[in-house]
Design a protein around this motif. Sequence first.
Motif, PDB file in Angstrom:
ATOM      1  N   TYR A 130      -0.306  10.204   1.101  1.00 18.41           N
ATOM      2  CA  TYR A 130       0.715   9.411   1.078  1.00 18.41           C
ATOM      3  C   TYR A 130      -0.214   8.342   1.234  1.00 18.41           C
ATOM      4  N   LEU A 131       0.667   6.632   1.166  1.00 15.45           N
ATOM      5  CA  LEU A 131      -0.307   5.607   0.696  1.00 15.45           C
ATOM      6  C   LEU A 131      -0.716   5.168   1.857  1.00 15.45           C
ATOM      7  N   ASN A 132      -1.794   4.499   1.727  1.00 19.19           N
ATOM      8  CA  ASN A 132      -2.698   3.898   2.992  1.00 19.19           C
ATOM      9  C   ASN A 132      -2.584   2.715   2.734  1.00 19.19           C
ATOM     10  N   HIS A 133      -1.396   1.647   3.825  1.00 22.24           N
ATOM     11  CA  HIS A 133      -1.138   0.477   4.234  1.00 22.24           C
ATOM     12  C   HIS A 133      -2.094  -0.519   4.394  1.00 22.24           C
ATOM     13  N   GLY A 134      -3.899   0.256   4.536  1.00 22.41           N
ATOM     14  CA  GLY A 134      -4.477  -0.854   4.256  1.00 22.41           C
ATOM     15  C   GLY A 134      -4.681  -1.658   3.204  1.00 22.41           C
ATOM     16  N   THR A 135      -5.934  -1.445   2.617  1.00 22.44           N
ATOM     17  CA  THR A 135      -6.321  -1.910   0.944  1.00 22.44           C
ATOM     18  C   THR A 135      -7.282  -1.630   0.869  1.00 22.44           C
ATOM     19  N   ASN A 136      -8.543  -0.900   1.355  1.00 24.10           N
ATOM     20  CA  ASN A 136      -8.882   0.002   0.630  1.00 24.10           C
ATOM     21  C   ASN A 136      -8.776   1.460   0.170  1.00 24.10           C
ATOM     22  N   GLY A 137      -8.144   2.073   0.728  1.00 23.28           N
ATOM     23  CA  GLY A 137      -7.799   3.178   0.612  1.00 23.28           C
ATOM     24  C   GLY A 137      -8.744   4.947   0.603  1.00 23.28           C
ATOM     25  N   THR A 138      -9.237   4.162   1.925  1.00 25.70           N
ATOM     26  CA  THR A 138     -10.175   5.351   2.991  1.00 25.70           C
ATOM     27  C   THR A 138     -10.046   5.846   3.438  1.00 25.70           C
TER      28      THR A 138
END
Length: 433
Positions: free
Chosen positions: A421-429
């Motif tokens: 999935y695509l993390n809609h945040g910024t750091n992909g954690t």
Amino acid sequence: MSSTTENASILALAEGILSNTKSLIEQLNASNTALPTFSATSQALPTTPDFQALQIRLKAQLEDLQLLVSGPASFYRHFLVRGYEIATFQLALDFEFFTIVPSKGSISVEDLAEQAGLDVDRTGRLMRMLITQRFFTEPNPGFFSHNSFSIALQKDEEIRSMVHFSFDEILKACAESGAAIKADPYNSDGLHCPFYKRFGVPIFDYYEKNPQYAGRFAKAMAGWVKMANNSTDTANGYSWADLRGTVVDMGGGSGHVSVELAQAFPHLSFAVQDGDGTMLALGPKLLTPDLKDRISFTQASFFEPQKHLGAAAYLIRQCTHNWADADVVRIFKSMVPALEGSAPGTPFLINDMILPEPGTTIERIWERERRHVDMVMLVCYGSKERTVKEFDKLLKEADERFVIKNVHNEDHGALGMIEAYLNHGTNGTNGTH
């Protein structure tokens, strides 16, 4: 590294074969399946994971015993004539022996030759060579009938298409492998591979230029699903029942996967996309009346930004292995706008073969089946099968926000399912992988 029986003695192998054969018979009896024979009416074998695991163990032992009993010189003697055996099989397909021989009863060599458009002498020679390989029988001199292996190709056009496509195109490309790779040993893609060397165009362009073979290719892919037991109703353990809405099937060809999923999960709709209009046009013909309102077909390239927003999931099945790394990164990048425009956590499902990581101990036959397909990718597409780590690397190259949430059924069946999935945040954690 594959598990082996490298140090096993002939006696130990024979004892293991006996033990596993007894277990196989017990499983057949438990499933009310008759013991297999070469009769044309023999039942199909079970396809449960337990039965397939037992088959793999038994086949590995049988293979090792045969190698040890034969010895290297005898092995190479028989290995080197396989090309002639392949020629026999291809001629039988080209002259339609498998469909001309009746499903019941027999046909004379003269009638078979007349219907095939071939002389009697070579017709008989080809058939008798096939019989030594356990295809067809000759119950009376000069009369031929089916057995369980030959009639399987008569009954199922999709499996027959897969076999014929492999002989008619793939093996011709294989013959160019040395010349193709020596010509450019450091590049591998659709323009730098044996298929291009043999046919002068990348494989997908070949089918655009030869639409008479494109339909067979689409049927062949459906046949491969059957041959490899790639069940789509469970789809490698993924929870399709939890989804709501429309699944976008990218690179879906004729839509045979969406059809199977739609039949198994009537609450879902499917949007099939493919860049090949010829294969896509076969799709509506597969639909039963109850599916016509739930499956749509659109010509679209997965290299272009995905325009269908708000899907329940985006599925790409058996496509990434057709492309070199740089091309796969382009495919993954094309998904970013759609995932940004969809609900957080919308799954991007990569349904493809997953190679074991180096150093993993697994059954040799299991690994070889996957290495076989990896070589198909090398020869035909200049591409490859990949490990989970390799998929993760390409996803991150496309967008650092991609996260692998789960890997479904990595150790069972021919295909695995990577749920990203695509993390809609910024750091992909946020991921669990």
